[in-house]
Design a protein around this motif. Sequence first.
Motif, PDB file in Angstrom:
ATOM      1  N   SER A 188       2.325   4.324   4.898  1.00 43.71           N
ATOM      2  CA  SER A 188       3.509   4.181   4.042  1.00 43.71           C
ATOM      3  C   SER A 188       4.219   5.506   3.854  1.00 43.71           C
ATOM      4  O   SER A 188       5.455   5.564   3.876  1.00 43.71           O
ATOM      5  CB  SER A 188       3.108   3.608   2.677  1.00 43.71           C
ATOM      6  OG  SER A 188       2.612   2.298   2.807  1.00 43.71           O
ATOM      7  N   ARG A 189       3.464   6.575   3.701  1.00 40.90           N
ATOM      8  CA  ARG A 189       4.086   7.897   3.564  1.00 40.90           C
ATOM      9  C   ARG A 189       4.831   8.273   4.843  1.00 40.90           C
ATOM     10  O   ARG A 189       5.924   8.849   4.787  1.00 40.90           O
ATOM     11  CB  ARG A 189       3.022   8.945   3.227  1.00 40.90           C
ATOM     12  CG  ARG A 189       2.293   8.686   1.908  1.00 40.90           C
ATOM     13  CD  ARG A 189       1.598   9.929   1.386  1.00 40.90           C
ATOM     14  NE  ARG A 189       0.624  10.471   2.312  1.00 40.90           N
ATOM     15  CZ  ARG A 189      -0.659  10.106   2.349  1.00 40.90           C
ATOM     16  NH1 ARG A 189      -1.108   9.176   1.519  1.00 40.90           N
ATOM     17  NH2 ARG A 189      -1.497  10.655   3.217  1.00 40.90           N
ATOM     18  N   SER A 199       0.853  -1.206   0.000  1.00 37.87           N
ATOM     19  CA  SER A 199       0.000   0.000   0.000  1.00 37.87           C
ATOM     20  C   SER A 199       0.878   1.241   0.000  1.00 37.87           C
ATOM     21  O   SER A 199       0.904   2.011   0.961  1.00 37.87           O
ATOM     22  CB  SER A 199      -0.916   0.004   1.230  1.00 37.87           C
ATOM     23  OG  SER A 199      -1.689  -1.167   1.310  1.00 37.87           O
ATOM     24  N   PRO A 200       1.615   1.470  -1.083  1.00 39.40           N
ATOM     25  CA  PRO A 200       2.597   2.561  -1.086  1.00 39.40           C
ATOM     26  C   PRO A 200       2.002   3.957  -0.938  1.00 39.40           C
ATOM     27  O   PRO A 200       2.693   4.874  -0.490  1.00 39.40           O
ATOM     28  CB  PRO A 200       3.294   2.409  -2.441  1.00 39.40           C
ATOM     29  CG  PRO A 200       2.334   1.638  -3.286  1.00 39.40           C
ATOM     30  CD  PRO A 200       1.614   0.719  -2.350  1.00 39.40           C
ATOM     31  N   SER A 201       0.715   4.114  -1.290  1.00 38.66           N
ATOM     32  CA  SER A 201       0.107   5.448  -1.194  1.00 38.66           C
ATOM     33  C   SER A 201      -0.628   5.669   0.124  1.00 38.66           C
ATOM     34  O   SER A 201      -1.138   6.771   0.372  1.00 38.66           O
ATOM     35  CB  SER A 201      -0.864   5.676  -2.361  1.00 38.66           C
ATOM     36  OG  SER A 201      -1.914   4.716  -2.331  1.00 38.66           O
TER      37      SER A 201
END
Length: 246
Positions: A229-230, A223-225
């Motif tokens: 992750s942020r 779930s990079p977004s």
Amino acid sequence: MLALASMKGGVGKTSTSVNLAALAAGTGLRTLLWDLDPQAGATWRVGVDPEPVNAARTVVRGRRDVARLARHTRVPGLAVLPADDTLRSIDIAMSEKRHPARVLSKTIDRLADAYDLVIVDTPPGLTVVMENLIELADLLLVPVEPTPLALRTLGQLQHFVGERSTNVPVAAFFSLLDERKVAQRHLHAEYRATDPVFLTTSIPHSTAIERMGAERLPTVVTSPSALASRRYRALWGEVAERLDLV
């Protein structure tokens, strides 16, 4: 060497170690995730099935071939030195050694020949392993829930480190932050602004992180977004700067 430490379990220590290891590997650093927790949570979360490799003996004997015991993970560029349930007796085995820190030092020196960065997921509490690791780590990173009890345990850990006259720097960050809770928001704002041990980044309570156990991959990969992750990427930026890796 970056060591993740906490006086208590369930604070996001393993999730953080896994995600930071994935981010480090993504920058091209030869990265090893060393799982020293007998629950083998870090091993599981990078897609490696825990198996009886006698991880305790690996630590205690300072094996020359320790780097060969590392396993490839589902994360490109990331290796893991897996845990198993023999680590439950690691404190007893370490306490029987005349110079336990020297044994650990040999192991880490051998890993340094193969890796640029070793991230250690330690078992919770003030263990014999932790006592000796703090003499060797380049940074001790501590996840802290925004609650009075968790802040008290951070103080106990800092006292424990200070008593050993070690120069290892300690950095803390707020983990499992639920900004809907007024008390947590207030503690978060107060300590982040006034206590220099705290990094700027905080990690939220997140279902994306909770899914790691089922997906067996770091949140920054699946779930990079996502907000979590942020935040992990921001935390890695602060940690990399402390380790002089930027």
